[in-house]
Design a protein around this motif. Structure first.
Motif, PDB file in Angstrom:
ATOM      1  N   ALA A   1      27.678  62.407  53.086  1.00  0.00           N
ATOM      2  CA  ALA A   1      26.341  62.079  52.573  1.00  0.00           C
ATOM      3  C   ALA A   1      26.157  60.561  52.545  1.00  0.00           C
ATOM      4  O   ALA A   1      25.566  60.026  51.625  1.00  0.00           O
ATOM      5  CB  ALA A   1      26.154  62.671  51.183  1.00  0.00           C
ATOM      6  N   ALA A   2      26.695  59.876  53.558  1.00  0.00           N
ATOM      7  CA  ALA A   2      26.607  58.410  53.646  1.00  0.00           C
ATOM      8  C   ALA A   2      27.134  57.769  52.362  1.00  0.00           C
ATOM      9  O   ALA A   2      26.571  56.799  51.859  1.00  0.00           O
ATOM     10  CB  ALA A   2      25.181  57.969  53.957  1.00  0.00           C
ATOM     11  N   LEU A   3      28.221  58.303  51.844  1.00  0.00           N
ATOM     12  CA  LEU A   3      28.742  57.804  50.572  1.00  0.00           C
ATOM     13  C   LEU A   3      29.178  56.350  50.644  1.00  0.00           C
ATOM     14  O   LEU A   3      28.968  55.597  49.696  1.00  0.00           O
ATOM     15  CB  LEU A   3      29.874  58.700  50.078  1.00  0.00           C
ATOM     16  CG  LEU A   3      29.437  60.112  49.683  1.00  0.00           C
ATOM     17  CD1 LEU A   3      30.627  60.951  49.258  1.00  0.00           C
ATOM     18  CD2 LEU A   3      28.384  60.068  48.590  1.00  0.00           C
ATOM     19  N   CYS A   4      29.765  55.936  51.756  1.00  0.00           N
ATOM     20  CA  CYS A   4      30.163  54.530  51.860  1.00  0.00           C
ATOM     21  C   CYS A   4      28.934  53.619  51.867  1.00  0.00           C
ATOM     22  O   CYS A   4      28.996  52.479  51.408  1.00  0.00           O
ATOM     23  CB  CYS A   4      31.036  54.285  53.087  1.00  0.00           C
ATOM     24  SG  CYS A   4      30.276  54.682  54.674  1.00  0.00           S
ATOM     25  N   CYS A   5      27.809  54.128  52.341  1.00  0.00           N
ATOM     26  CA  CYS A   5      26.584  53.331  52.446  1.00  0.00           C
ATOM     27  C   CYS A   5      25.874  53.170  51.105  1.00  0.00           C
ATOM     28  O   CYS A   5      24.947  52.367  50.987  1.00  0.00           O
ATOM     29  CB  CYS A   5      25.619  53.968  53.443  1.00  0.00           C
ATOM     30  SG  CYS A   5      26.313  54.158  55.094  1.00  0.00           S
ATOM     31  N   ILE A   6      26.282  53.924  50.122  1.00  0.00           N
ATOM     32  CA  ILE A   6      25.723  53.767  48.779  1.00  0.00           C
ATOM     33  C   ILE A   6      26.790  53.253  47.812  1.00  0.00           C
ATOM     34  O   ILE A   6      26.512  52.390  46.980  1.00  0.00           O
ATOM     35  CB  ILE A   6      25.072  55.079  48.250  1.00  0.00           C
ATOM     36  CG1 ILE A   6      24.382  54.829  46.903  1.00  0.00           C
ATOM     37  CG2 ILE A   6      26.034  56.215  48.193  1.00  0.00           C
ATOM     38  CD1 ILE A   6      23.583  56.004  46.366  1.00  0.00           C
ATOM     39  N   ALA A   7      28.013  53.716  47.934  1.00  0.00           N
ATOM     40  CA  ALA A   7      29.053  53.397  46.954  1.00  0.00           C
ATOM     41  C   ALA A   7      29.538  51.955  47.040  1.00  0.00           C
ATOM     42  O   ALA A   7      29.797  51.334  46.013  1.00  0.00           O
ATOM     43  CB  ALA A   7      30.243  54.338  47.128  1.00  0.00           C
ATOM     44  N   LEU A   8      29.672  51.441  48.245  1.00  0.00           N
ATOM     45  CA  LEU A   8      30.323  50.147  48.434  1.00  0.00           C
ATOM     46  C   LEU A   8      29.342  48.983  48.337  1.00  0.00           C
ATOM     47  O   LEU A   8      28.183  49.099  48.699  1.00  0.00           O
ATOM     48  CB  LEU A   8      31.029  50.121  49.787  1.00  0.00           C
ATOM     49  CG  LEU A   8      32.013  51.270  50.035  1.00  0.00           C
ATOM     50  CD1 LEU A   8      32.599  51.172  51.425  1.00  0.00           C
ATOM     51  CD2 LEU A   8      33.098  51.290  48.977  1.00  0.00           C
ATOM     52  N   ALA A   9      29.854  47.862  47.870  1.00  0.00           N
ATOM     53  CA  ALA A   9      29.084  46.621  47.832  1.00  0.00           C
ATOM     54  C   ALA A   9      29.310  45.867  49.138  1.00  0.00           C
ATOM     55  O   ALA A   9      30.401  45.928  49.709  1.00  0.00           O
ATOM     56  CB  ALA A   9      29.536  45.758  46.660  1.00  0.00           C
ATOM     57  N   PHE A  10      28.279  45.191  49.600  1.00  0.00           N
ATOM     58  CA  PHE A  10      28.392  44.330  50.783  1.00  0.00           C
ATOM     59  C   PHE A  10      28.112  42.902  50.332  1.00  0.00           C
ATOM     60  O   PHE A  10      27.194  42.668  49.547  1.00  0.00           O
ATOM     61  CB  PHE A  10      27.332  44.648  51.848  1.00  0.00           C
ATOM     62  CG  PHE A  10      27.248  46.066  52.339  1.00  0.00           C
ATOM     63  CD1 PHE A  10      28.261  46.985  52.171  1.00  0.00           C
ATOM     64  CD2 PHE A  10      26.113  46.473  53.008  1.00  0.00           C
ATOM     65  CE1 PHE A  10      28.150  48.279  52.649  1.00  0.00           C
ATOM     66  CE2 PHE A  10      25.986  47.766  53.498  1.00  0.00           C
ATOM     67  CZ  PHE A  10      27.008  48.671  53.316  1.00  0.00           C
ATOM     68  N   ASP A  11      28.864  41.961  50.861  1.00  0.00           N
ATOM     69  CA  ASP A  11      28.594  40.541  50.661  1.00  0.00           C
ATOM     70  C   ASP A  11      28.209  39.955  51.999  1.00  0.00           C
ATOM     71  O   ASP A  11      28.967  40.083  52.968  1.00  0.00           O
ATOM     72  CB  ASP A  11      29.824  39.820  50.119  1.00  0.00           C
ATOM     73  CG  ASP A  11      30.178  40.239  48.702  1.00  0.00           C
ATOM     74  OD1 ASP A  11      29.243  40.470  47.913  1.00  0.00           O
ATOM     75  OD2 ASP A  11      31.381  40.337  48.391  1.00  0.00           O
ATOM     76  N   ALA A  12      27.039  39.326  52.067  1.00  0.00           N
ATOM     77  CA  ALA A  12      26.582  38.715  53.320  1.00  0.00           C
ATOM     78  C   ALA A  12      27.634  37.727  53.801  1.00  0.00           C
ATOM     79  O   ALA A  12      28.163  36.931  53.028  1.00  0.00           O
ATOM     80  CB  ALA A  12      25.240  38.027  53.120  1.00  0.00           C
ATOM     81  N   GLY A  13      27.922  37.802  55.075  1.00  0.00           N
ATOM     82  CA  GLY A  13      28.932  36.924  55.663  1.00  0.00           C
ATOM     83  C   GLY A  13      29.329  37.429  57.028  1.00  0.00           C
ATOM     84  O   GLY A  13      28.529  38.050  57.732  1.00  0.00           O
ATOM     85  N   GLU A  14      30.571  37.213  57.368  1.00  0.00           N
ATOM     86  CA  GLU A  14      31.074  37.588  58.693  1.00  0.00           C
ATOM     87  C   GLU A  14      31.007  39.091  58.955  1.00  0.00           C
ATOM     88  O   GLU A  14      30.754  39.515  60.078  1.00  0.00           O
ATOM     89  CB  GLU A  14      32.522  37.110  58.835  1.00  0.00           C
ATOM     90  CG  GLU A  14      33.118  37.349  60.197  1.00  0.00           C
ATOM     91  CD  GLU A  14      34.548  36.824  60.295  1.00  0.00           C
ATOM     92  OE1 GLU A  14      35.358  37.520  60.907  1.00  0.00           O
ATOM     93  OE2 GLU A  14      34.820  35.732  59.756  1.00  0.00           O
ATOM     94  N   ASP A  15      31.208  39.904  57.918  1.00  0.00           N
ATOM     95  CA  ASP A  15      31.272  41.356  58.111  1.00  0.00           C
ATOM     96  C   ASP A  15      29.967  42.099  57.812  1.00  0.00           C
ATOM     97  O   ASP A  15      29.792  43.229  58.251  1.00  0.00           O
ATOM     98  CB  ASP A  15      32.389  41.950  57.257  1.00  0.00           C
ATOM     99  CG  ASP A  15      33.764  41.549  57.756  1.00  0.00           C
ATOM    100  OD1 ASP A  15      33.899  41.230  58.953  1.00  0.00           O
ATOM    101  OD2 ASP A  15      34.705  41.569  56.950  1.00  0.00           O
ATOM    102  N   PHE A  16      29.088  41.477  57.036  1.00  0.00           N
ATOM    103  CA  PHE A  16      27.831  42.132  56.658  1.00  0.00           C
ATOM    104  C   PHE A  16      26.679  41.138  56.715  1.00  0.00           C
ATOM    105  O   PHE A  16      26.805  40.019  56.232  1.00  0.00           O
ATOM    106  CB  PHE A  16      27.923  42.734  55.246  1.00  0.00           C
ATOM    107  CG  PHE A  16      28.942  43.826  55.141  1.00  0.00           C
ATOM    108  CD1 PHE A  16      28.661  45.100  55.604  1.00  0.00           C
ATOM    109  CD2 PHE A  16      30.186  43.582  54.587  1.00  0.00           C
ATOM    110  CE1 PHE A  16      29.610  46.112  55.527  1.00  0.00           C
ATOM    111  CE2 PHE A  16      31.137  44.581  54.503  1.00  0.00           C
ATOM    112  CZ  PHE A  16      30.855  45.853  54.973  1.00  0.00           C
TER     113      PHE A  16
END
Length: 169
Positions: free
Chosen positions: A15-30
């Protein structure tokens, strides 16, 4: 013997759990900042990613390399019987808690399976097998049993066991 689950991610059954559960920090990976617990703005109505297939080009290398080891689909399919946080908002918090717990379970299973390849003394092998039974119970997980596992002594037992393996690596 422990019931070893499929440890391969299957996004189509999650259910796209990683797309809701995890935090992203703008930078090289996001490409964006996103706090944990909020859906990624790139999710479409079917819980797919608008950038899937060109995530890296859009600045989401972190999404490409992330691996839940199958925890997402287990939570979605086994614990919540295919329901999603998008369809039933009331299950969002319990689903995210279960996802965090299942990720810990799958991480532990992976470490214990790697340890199986080591030439361990019988007492250590017995301890490894007992831990594997705790992390991969024959009757699987329910929401309640998973929550109880997190509060049990099993995670601490694993954390104490792993450093003992240094001499066998």
């Amino acid at each position: 013997m422990a019931h070893i689950p499929d440890m391969t991610s299957d996004c189509a059954n999650c259910a796209a759990l990683c797309c809701i559960a995890l935090a992203f920090d703008a930078g090289e990976d996001f490409a964006i900042d996103k706090p944990a617990g909020l859906p990624c703005p790139n999710l479409d109505g079917g819980l797919g990613c608008k950038h899937y297939g060109h995530l890296e080009a859009e600045g989401f290398k972190g999404c490409v390399i992330y691996e839940c080891r199958g925890a997402g689909q287990r939570v979605t399919q086994e614990l919540f019987e295919g329901d999603t946080w998008a369809n039933t908002p009331a299950i969002t918090a319990p689903m995210l808690d279960a996802f965090a717990a299942m990720r810990r379970v799958h991480d532990g299973i992976e470490l214990l399976l790697v340890a199986e390849r080591l030439d361990l003394p019988d007492s250590y092998e017995a301890e490894r097998e007992a831990l594997l039974e705790a992390y991969a119970p024959d009757d699987g997980w329910t929401e309640d049993s998973l929550a109880a596992f997190v509060k049990s002594d099993a995670p601490q037992r694993l954390a104490t066991f792993l450093p003992k393996l240094r001499d066998f690596v």
